[in-house]
Design a protein around this motif. Structure first.
Motif, short mmCIF file in Angstrom:
data_model
loop_
_atom_site.label_atom_id
_atom_site.label_comp_id
_atom_site.label_asym_id
_atom_site.label_seq_id
_atom_site.Cartn_x
_atom_site.Cartn_y
_atom_site.Cartn_z
N TRP A 161 0.84 -1.20 0.00
CA TRP A 161 0.00 0.00 0.00
C TRP A 161 0.87 1.25 0.00
CZ3 TRP A 161 -5.18 1.11 -0.48
CH2 TRP A 161 -6.02 0.00 -0.66
N ARG A 199 -13.73 3.73 -9.02
CA ARG A 199 -13.76 2.78 -7.91
C ARG A 199 -12.35 2.58 -7.34
NH1 ARG A 199 -17.23 -2.51 -8.13
NH2 ARG A 199 -18.80 -0.92 -7.77
N ASN A 231 -11.36 5.60 -5.36
CA ASN A 231 -12.08 5.61 -4.08
C ASN A 231 -11.50 4.58 -3.11
OD1 ASN A 231 -13.80 7.63 -4.95
ND2 ASN A 231 -15.40 6.21 -5.60
N GLU A 232 -11.19 3.40 -3.63
CA GLU A 232 -10.63 2.36 -2.76
C GLU A 232 -9.25 2.76 -2.24
OE1 GLU A 232 -10.64 -1.45 -4.70
OE2 GLU A 232 -12.82 -1.56 -4.73
N SER A 290 -9.63 5.24 0.56
CA SER A 290 -10.51 4.90 1.69
C SER A 290 -9.79 4.21 2.84
CB SER A 290 -11.65 4.00 1.21
OG SER A 290 -11.15 2.73 0.83
N LYS A 310 -9.16 -5.33 6.76
CA LYS A 310 -10.47 -5.31 6.10
C LYS A 310 -11.58 -5.34 7.14
CE LYS A 310 -8.92 -7.28 1.76
NZ LYS A 310 -9.10 -8.32 0.76
N SER A 343 -14.57 -3.74 1.18
CA SER A 343 -13.24 -4.29 0.93
C SER A 343 -12.67 -3.69 -0.36
CB SER A 343 -13.33 -5.81 0.79
OG SER A 343 -12.07 -6.36 0.49
N PRO A 344 -11.42 -3.25 -0.34
CA PRO A 344 -10.81 -2.63 -1.52
C PRO A 344 -10.27 -3.67 -2.50
CG PRO A 344 -9.27 -2.56 0.29
CD PRO A 344 -10.54 -3.19 0.83
N ALA A 363 -8.16 -2.36 -5.54
CA ALA A 363 -6.89 -1.84 -5.05
C ALA A 363 -5.99 -2.98 -4.56
CB ALA A 363 -7.12 -0.83 -3.93
#
Length: 182
Positions: A68, A97, A100-101, A104, A120, A130-131, A134
């Protein structure tokens, strides 16, 4: 869809795209997919265990946190493009999406000062989905970060080519995921 079918779709996409490698998240359902593809001797297969230790233990708690971090850095450098392709049945595009993920997820620090991305379960508690897209991008980042070690040399590329020929004699068939494709 079960793990056998997912593994079949992954193998077909791998061959159709003439990919150099494929990364599978070995945690959860991906573990079964990885096992099936390993038995099928899919060349360039890399299993990613996001709960493993980070490479940079001083900055990140575990591999998921490090992945990440890589994605955050690439976003900050505008290294990603976000596709306008609409998610089937929705008004939101895959790019929206994904954006956004990526934005978030929250983080904290462990006792040693290393970054810890929220789980999660913690996200679900906050009402955040749940991303998945991503996370898929993250697994591909893990593949990218290890790819040179796997395929950087000419010898490794030649070995990969031979392995592909053994896996799928005659080479990949375009549109092979379409039943009865001509």
């Amino acid at each position: 869809m079960d793990t056998v079918n997912v593994a079949g779709f992954v193998a077909n996409a791998y061959l159709d795209l003439e990919a150099e490698g494929v990364a599978i998240d070995e945690v959860g359902i991906g573990g079964g997919v990885y096992d099936i593809l390993t038995r099928r001797n899919l060349p360039g297969l890399v299993g990613v265990t996001v709960s493993a230790a980070a490479n940079d233990k001083a900055q990140f708690h575990r591999l998921r946190d490090e992945i990440w971090g890589m994605m955050r850095d690439k976003c900050m450098r505008a290294a990603y493009s976000f596709p306008d392709l609409l998610v089937p049945g929705e008004q939101e595009s895959y790019g929206q999406r994904l954006a956004n993920e990526l934005s978030s997820v929250m983080y904290s620090f462990d006792a040693n000062g290393a970054i810890v991305i929220e789980s999660k379960l913690q996200m679900r508690t906050r009402g955040v989905k749940s991303p998945n897209i991503a996370d898929a991008l993250g697994v591909s980042e893990a593949l990218y970060s290890t790819s040179y070690r796997l395929w950087g040399s000419k010898r490794a590329k030649d070995r990969m080519k031979r392995k592909k020929e053994q896996f799928y004699p005659g080479g990949p068939t375009k549109n092979s995921q379409i039943w009865m494709a001509q």
